[in-house]
Design an enzyme around this catalytic site. Structure first.
Site, mmCIF file in Angstrom:
data_model
loop_
_atom_site.group_PDB
_atom_site.id
_atom_site.type_symbol
_atom_site.label_atom_id
_atom_site.label_comp_id
_atom_site.label_asym_id
_atom_site.label_seq_id
_atom_site.Cartn_x
_atom_site.Cartn_y
_atom_site.Cartn_z
ATOM 1 C CB VAL A 282 -0.954 -0.016 1.198
ATOM 2 C CG1 VAL A 282 -1.709 1.310 1.308
ATOM 3 C CG2 VAL A 282 -1.940 -1.167 1.078
ATOM 4 C CB ALA A 283 3.866 2.222 1.939
ATOM 5 C CD GLU A 287 -1.763 5.688 -1.616
ATOM 6 O OE1 GLU A 287 -1.477 6.208 -0.533
ATOM 7 O OE2 GLU A 287 -1.103 4.773 -2.135
ATOM 8 C CG ASP A 329 -11.602 33.249 -39.361
ATOM 9 O OD1 ASP A 329 -11.344 34.457 -39.337
ATOM 10 O OD2 ASP A 329 -12.558 32.767 -39.974
#
Length: 448
Positions: A282-283, A287, A329
């Site tokens: 997870v670290a 995320e 234009d």
């Protein structure tokens, strides 16, 4: 006559073949044709449903790794950790989804605010309508600078040339004629008496009867082919996917390695080694990368929106960083699409003109009638009025300002003549037009 193709018919026969007349369709006929053929618009590719759009933001590789990590946390008896991981995934997905949804809604609103218009004859009157209301049988009025809203057969022209680059890739203007074409060795795009949606008038004027609208036009066929091509991700999106895949795989490898070392070498209990491995995965998985990049792009989009620039997709902001020169234009895009004559030089004398826009009200300084160039000035105004195909429309409830139909330069010249006191009905009755030589870049003039 019915067996002949449209380009082989004479102008008088075209009206009969397309069930119209020189006076154009009536309002009832136009309404019936609109119900039969539908609006003159190009079909858009089906947009992804909102649920599928949201699903895409929660099922990419990085999100799947975090979903799995949260599930493992639940299995390991750490529901708080699992819920925290899943909440991070949902917050990231919701933020990215909301930004993309807002961009899509803004693009739809912009397309409704800036409709394209067409000039045509209905019930013997020249009117201006949104191009989406043009139907087969309508009699188009074409002039220099006009965008052609539908495929049509010319029935009248004066030096008409069109730019067909969008269809053929040919940059040179194509000369057009209203005469019947009996050549069968030419494609429809090569026929000299047919004009097509998506092209524009380079020079000259003319009238044409609409033969096809919407997806039945030549341009609609090209659109149908392009809609079959899948949209490719931007370089930023491709790089993000590669980076996400690499980091996710590395994080999983580190987690497996830590779990193995912890259990086999260090002698940690399986449960503790498992929790340590999940924490490391997870670290290691960034995320916050996706929301950080999305937030940076969203801030850039907001800054551009404050300056009147709308970006359809957030990832496209990256492409703007590579632009060094932007050509646009300006007429009608960065301006009010109006032209006003402010100075006149005649007989060796310079005159200033007051007034703004197309309202025929203004003063000349010094007063023209008190100068020796009054006669020459009146001849100049007469020429400006006679060599003119524009039309002025007074204010209405829908449009509180004076507007014009036709070329803006010619409209400004007509306003100048009216400011000078000329009666256009009187001038045109004394000198009725019998022929016209449109403005040509080589001749640098228009003659009637």
């Amino acid at each position: 006559m019915d067996s002949l193709p449209l380009h082989a018919l004479r102008p008088g026969e075209v009206y009969t073949a397309l069930e119209t007349s020189t006076h154009g369709l009536t309002q009832d006929q136009a309404a019936a044709a609109l119900r039969l053929y539908g609006s003159n618009t190009l079909s858009e590719p089906a947009h992804l449903p909102l649920w599928r759009l949201l699903l895409g933001h929660i099922t990419h590789l990085m999100a799947l790794v975090l979903w799995a990590a949260g599930l493992l946390a639940f299995i390991a008896g750490q529901p708080a950790l699992g819920v925290a991981i899943w909440i991070v995934v949902l917050i990231n997905a919701a933020f990215s989804f909301w930004q993309e949804y807002r961009a899509q809604q803004a693009m739809q609103a912009l397309s409704q605010l800036l409709p394209n218009h067409a000039r045509l004859i209905r019930d013997s009157e020249e009117i201006r309508l949104p191009a989406s209301q043009v139907v087969p049988g309508d009699l188009l009025v074409l002039a220099e600078g006009d965008n052609i809203p539908a495929d049509a057969r010319l029935v009248e022209e004066f030096g008409l040339r069109t730019n067909n680059t969008t269809l053929t890739g040919e940059a040179l203007p194509a000369r057009k004629t209203s005469d019947a074409s009996l050549r069968d060795d030419l494609t429809e795009l090569e026929q000299p008496n047919l004009v097509f949606a998506g092209t524009s008038v380079v020079s000259g004027t003319g009238r044409a009867v609409v033969s096809a609208t919407g997806m039945l036009t030549q341009f609609g066929r090209i659109v149908r082919l392009t809609q079959q091509i899948r949209e490719q991700p931007s370089p930023l999106q491709q790089e993000m996917r590669r980076l996400t895949r690499r980091i996710s795989l590395i994080a999983l490898a580190i987690g497996v390695g830590v779990f193995s070392v912890g259990t086999l070498e260090v002698g940690m209990p399986l449960f503790e080694a498992f929790l340590l491995a999940i924490g490391i995965v997870v670290a290691a998985v960034p995320e916050g990368l996706s929301p950080t990049v999305t937030l940076s792009l969203a801030i850039a989009v907001q800054r551009l929106a404050q300056r009147g620039v709308l970006v359809k997709k957030l990832a496209m902001v990256e492409t703007l960083g590579t632009i060094s020169v932007l050509a646009t234009d300006k007429s009608g895009t960065l301006t009010q699409n109006q032209m006003t004559i402010r100075e006149v030089w005649v007989g060796g004398q310079r005159l200033t003109v007051s007034g703004v826009g197309y309202e025929p009200r203004g003063e000349f300084t010094p007063p023209v009638r008190a100068t020796p160039v009054a006669g020459e000035f009146e001849e100049l105004l007469s020429a400006a009025l006679l060599c003119n195909n524009s039309r002025l429309n007074p204010p209405t409830a829908e449009r509180p300002q004076w507007t014009c139909l036709g070329d803006q330069t010619e409209a400004a010249l007509r306003v100048l003549a009216l400011k000078g006191g000329l009666d256009q009905d009187d001038v045109l009755s004394q000198l009725p037009r019998v022929h016209e030589l449109p403005f040509d870049a080589r001749r640098k003039r228009m003659s009637t």
